[in-house]
Design an enzyme around this catalytic site. Structure first.
Site, short mmCIF file in Angstrom:
data_model
loop_
_atom_site.label_atom_id
_atom_site.label_comp_id
_atom_site.label_asym_id
_atom_site.label_seq_id
_atom_site.Cartn_x
_atom_site.Cartn_y
_atom_site.Cartn_z
N GLN B 236 0.83 -1.20 0.00
CA GLN B 236 0.00 0.00 0.00
C GLN B 236 0.87 1.26 0.00
OE1 GLN B 236 -2.91 -2.17 3.13
NE2 GLN B 236 -3.50 -0.05 2.75
N ARG B 383 -8.78 -0.92 7.88
CA ARG B 383 -9.81 -0.04 7.32
C ARG B 383 -10.14 1.11 8.27
NH1 ARG B 383 -13.83 -1.70 2.88
NH2 ARG B 383 -14.55 0.33 2.30
N CYS B 384 -9.09 1.72 8.81
CA CYS B 384 -9.32 2.88 9.66
C CYS B 384 -8.02 3.66 9.70
CB CYS B 384 -9.69 2.46 11.07
SG CYS B 384 -8.36 1.69 11.98
N GLU B 753 -13.09 4.64 5.39
CA GLU B 753 -13.00 3.99 6.68
C GLU B 753 -14.15 4.32 7.61
OE1 GLU B 753 -8.26 4.30 6.31
OE2 GLU B 753 -9.27 5.49 7.79
#
Lengths: 192, 801
Positions: B236, B383-384, B753
């Site tokens: 990522q 996902r945050c 998110e």
């Protein structure tokens, strides 16, 4: 994970014969489905292996057995077995005390108290089944052990037992084994 | 701007900001033509497989490679001892700690990397892994983080014994990593002493894993003649990987090329650098052949990038009317055996200081202690943004606990404590600076949409009948867009991001960014931004990311930072081009810049109809007819260092019905209102929200990585680990408000998110609310049927009447 086991097997034989057989380590080991002693290192140390086949997977544990104590007076045997599977993904340890006594009904009894610790893949996947699996292995062990003791005696039943001992499967058979676990599980659901 | 029908038509053709343009990525994915790391094959390529420890904690007595090396097709078996001469047996983590690439004398978590086998193909490698004989001496495993700092706790990190100056603070114990605190402890303690009401709750935010569909992998190829290392990595943050690889290997950064091809989901799992990547690269350098390593599912769930695992104690002080006076939080953070959290360097607890939430709380104090245990390292932002999920969870839970104590309605207490619209920008007691928001409007819109009063009435009736119905409300505020480089860096590199746009002579454009899409549809949405800014149709704008040889330096995509940072860079770069284009247009039209006005895709001379130059005309002129002294070409690059974070928010409401005999919890309704500021592509936003809600549902209702006392991980395959499919996933209702960010060039805030961060406490709130009349204030996740049934059973609700 750790599993504590506590088992009593009734043996159709004399206390003396039972105790004699209990001290025959390779003989006792062969009662464990799929297990055998491969080498006696010295008086108290053995090397052995256990093979188990579950579905398409074969697990083969190799390890050491160390006799901690043989107590003639109590007719008890304490040993620790440690092993790793040959693929390096799992490990197991068993601390077992087995003793022979006369039960309340007068029959000879083999009493086993053990703690089994497993680590690695077998714990990751088999964790929830461990108690039932260990239970089934020990039940099989108890049967084989009893047959061996009976075979030491005389007469027709001894001959028959000897025959059974000779034909005893050398490996843990996955499917039959899984079935017996399933049956055991159902019994545990409704048996209480 | 003109609003004639003609110009609206032209605007629609651009497919710019605000348009639900169809995803450009989908045609190749739905045709199976994606190009993932494991799809890439190179001539002479070898495969790597890793020998892993069955023990959570053990000393390595010996490693015997003889049998493995004897297997035909095996090229090498590498251990820590082989990497030692290269000084590559340990590597730095993003959190200022070090991590063993291959276990050095000791294993400290189950399935830790012990050796790596390189063979002709994966089958041979897998066979050879089983032939590597490792002898271990088991050590007692430390599994419970509450026991990490006991005086008799086994020391996990022998390499750190006596090194009491940690990366972030003094270490208090050999198994202690850091203490991080924020806020005014004194004033907070005082507020608690003076308070009319206080509440306290312990909660465990369990260990979970992002479990992306594609596992992690790397294909490394070292060109011995050029001295150049090329690696395809599931990353990522490819530029960060390049920098770290260069620092570790000594290869000049210009001779390291990292490519992130298509990525099958990241969710934070693909931010860190893993031993598997490093061993593939080392093996390629040593053997001079391409080497590929790809994780199995079990390896992915067990060893790379877990999330959460925080034991939190939350406290609120308030007056009898429910006005919150202070928040106090203490956290014990289980980081596993190496501190490999993916946080900006100066933030060992991430952005946890957002834990005052959407509320006007005058006093607050938070303290986090990180400890080592015999578990896999990680602590990624699933996902945050870094630890925002934990922050939102603790404050939202505590507001509910307070409401229950005061007998107040859970919506009313929120409306009473919200930061008011006129208070923005609002500096929180813990140092966040909320940029914009309208929390009252958002919550009221949701309450109206679901007819909240009616739901509460129904709940009353159900309770009277002995039925369990719960209503969960969460009004969260996120902090995303890391981040301003004055405070945010990764290994010293500021967390800006970049965009480079080139407009070609015939008017189409190519743009490259420092971010990398993993399903967020960057190819689609970046083009929309440029389309609106420059008047070039989206379809004619090519977006490229992920190749460090071509893309400008960027910090990557995670923590919802692409829109707040990358999209801002894109807008600013486009505006640089537009400024030059205006000068060229003025030159072509022979007027001054001031006489021009922009209309969708062209500059017009004010008040002179027909006198205009389209961006296409200007692009052509940029290469042949320029004002005197102007440099030819029409391109720009921007490295955008955000002045501030952005603060998306939302109001979620969930209704559950619980079967008290089985514990099965049915989500009857889930209403999610999100405010992410300016909406670039509503369809993509909708998709992001559906995905985030579904992952939130997964975490709250089933996902869990648990351990037995010996450190065996339980449930590390998809037999156990819960991935909801269409069968389990509830129906989502979505809604929105738009409160633009005042400091972002587009007013956008980021959204991916929010639904994950916001939905998880909503599920817990709903489940707990079902039991609230029975004095239940909190229940730990996951809310699986068995665990909910346990609560029913404990309360005697499962007895048939």
């Amino acid at each position: 994970m750790k599993v504590d086991l506590d088992k009593v097997f009734e043996i159709d034989g004399s206390e003396k014969n039972t105790w004699t057989f209990l001290q025959d380590i390779p003989g006792v080991a062969s009662c464990m489905p799929g297990a055998e002693i491969t080498e006696q290192v010295d008086a108290n140390n053995y090397k052995g292996k256990v093979r188990a086949k579950v579905g398409p997977a074969t697990m083969s544990f190799e390890g050491d057995i160390e006799i901690q104590e043989i107590n003639e007076e109590n007719k008890s045997l304490h040993f620790i077995g440690k092993g790793q599977d040959t693929k390096g993904t799992s490990a197991a340890e068993m601390d077992l005390t087995a003793s022979v006594r006369k039960g309340e009904s007068g029959a000879t009894e083999l009493v086993g108290v053990a703690t089994v610790t497993v680590t690695g893949k077998v714990a990751n996947f088999g964790g929830r089944m461990m108690t039932q699996v260990a239970d089934q292995i020990l039940n099989q062990f108890g049967k084989n052990f009893a047959n061996n003791v009976v075979a030491m005696g005389e007469g027709e039943s001894a001959e028959e037992a000897a025959k059974v001992v000779a034909e005893q499967p050398k490996e843990l058979n996955g499917l039959a084994f899984a079935w017996s676990i399933f049956v055991g599980y159902l019994k545990s659901l409704f048996g209480k | 701007m003109s609003t004639s029908a003609e110009s609206i038509e032209r605007e629609e053709k651009l497919q710019g900001v605000g348009c639900s343009r169809k995803r450009k990525e989908d045609p190749r994915f739905i045709q199976g033509k994606g190009n993932y790391v494991d799809d890439i094959k190179m001539p002479g390529m070898l495969c790597a497989e890793i020998v892993r420890s069955p023990y959570a904690h053990a000393r390595i007595i010996s490693i015997d490679k003889t049998e493995a090396l004897a297997l035909p097709g095996v090229h090498a078996v590498l251990t820590a001892d082989d990497l030692k001469p290269l000084d590559l047996h340990w590597m730095p983590t993003l959190a200022g700690d070090v991590q063993a690439v291959l276990a050095d004398e000791k294993v400290v978590f189950q399935m830790q990397e012990v050796a790596v086998v390189i063979a002709n193909d994966r089958y041979i490698a897998a066979d050879a892994v089983q032939l590597v004989k490792v002898e271990y001496e088991p050590l007692p495993a430390l599994v419970d983080p509450h026991k990490s700092m006991d005086s008799d706790a086994p020391v996990i990190r022998e390499d750190l014994i006596g090194k009491m100056d940690g990366a972030h603070s003094k270490r208090l114990h050999d198994n202690h990593i850091f203490t991080w605190d924020v806020g005014d402890k004194e004033s907070t303690d005082q507020a608690f002493e003076d308070a009319e009401v206080t509440v306290k709750e312990n909660m465990f935010y369990h260990r979970v894993h992002p479990c992306p569909l594609e596992t992690c992998g790397c294909l490394a190829s070292f060109d011995k003649i050029e001295g150049k290392l090329t690696a395809y990595v599931t990353s990522q943050a490819p530029h960060v990987v390049r920098t770290v690889v260069s620092m570790l290997s000594g290869i000049p950064e210009s001779k390291v090329r990292i490519i992130s091809p298509d990525i099958g989901g990241g969710f934070g799992n693909k931010v860190p650098i893993y031993p598997g990547y490093v061993t593939a690269m080392v093996a390629s350098i040593v053997l001079g052949r391409p080497v590929k390593w790809v994780e199995s599912r079990i390896e992915n769930l067990t060893t790379t990038g877990f999330a959460r695992d925080w034991h939190m104690e939350g406290e609120l002080a308030a007056d009898n009317e429910g006005r919150i006076k202070a928040l106090r939080v203490n956290v014990l953070a289980d980081h596993g055996a190496f501190d490999a959290c993916a946080d900006p360097s100066k933030f060992p607890a991430g952005m946890f200081h957002i834990c005052t939430g959407s509320y006007d709380i005058p006093n607050a104090y938070a303290r986090v202690d990180g400890v080592y245990t015999n578990k896999a390292p990680g602590g990624v932002a699933y996902r945050c943004s870094f630890r925002v999920t934990e922050a939102v969870y603790v404050v939202e839970r505590m507001v509910d606990v307070l409401a229950q104590k005061l007998g107040m309605d859970k919506a009313e207490i929120r409306l009473k404590n919200f930061v008011k619209p006129e208070q923005f920008p609002y500096p929180t007691a813990l140092g966040a600076n909320l940029d914009s928001g309208d929390y009252h409007t958002a919550l009221n819109k949701v309450l109206d949409a679901v007819d909240y009063k009616e739901l509460r009435k129904e709940q009353e009736e159900k309770r009277a009948n002995g039925e369990l119905m719960g209503i969960g409300i969460v009004t969260f505020t996120e902090i995303v867009g890391a981040g301003p480089s004055k405070s945010c860096d990764i290994l010293g590199v500021g967390m800006f991001d970049s965009a480079e746009i080139r407009v070609h002579p015939t008017g189409s454009a190519l743009a490259r960014m420092g971010t990398i899409t993993q399903g967020q549809a960057h190819q689609t949405t970046y083009a929309q931004i440029i389309a609106t800014e420059l008047g070039i149709p989206s379809e004619e704008i090519q977006i490229e990311e992920g190749d460090t040889d071509t893309a400008p330096y960027g910090l990557g995509t995670y923590g919802s930072r692409t829109t707040p940072v990358g999209a801002a860079a894109t807008a600013v770069a486009a505006r640089k081009i537009k400024a030059k284009a205006a000068k060229i247009a003025a030159h072509l039209l022979e007027v001054s810049d001031d006489d021009l006005e922009w209309d969708v895709d062209r500059f017009k001379v004010k008040g002179v109809p027909g006198q205009e130059k389209t961006m296409k005309d200007i692009a052509w002129a940029a290469y042949n007819n320029l004002p005197e002294g102007m440099e030819p070409g029409l391109e720009a690059v921007d490295y955008y260092d955000p002045p501030e974070y952005t603060y998306p928010f939302g109001a979620y409401l969930c209704v559950v019905d619980i079967d008290k005999y089985t514990g099965v919890t049915k989500v009857r309704r889930f209403y999610a209102l999100d405010d992410c500021g300016t909406r670039i592509n509503p369809m993509v936003i909708e998709g992001q929200i559906h995905g985030g809600l579904t992952e939130g549902y997964a975490v709250a209702m089933g996902q869990e990585l648990s351990f037995d006392p010996e450190g065996n991980i339980e449930g590390n395959s998809l037999m156990d680990y819960f991935l909801p499919t269409a069968v389990e996933t509830p129906h989502w209702e979505t809604d929105y408000t738009v409160t633009p960010s005042p400091h972002h060039p587009l007013g956008a805030k980021g959204v991916a998110e929010s639904p994950h961060v916001g939905s998880i406490p909503t599920f817990t709130a709903a489940v707990v609310d079902a039991f609230a009349h029975l004095d239940v204030t909190h229940m730990n996740m996951p809310h699986s049927a068995y665990r909910v049934w346990q609560k029913c059973h404990e309360l005697g609700l499962d007895k048939a009447k």
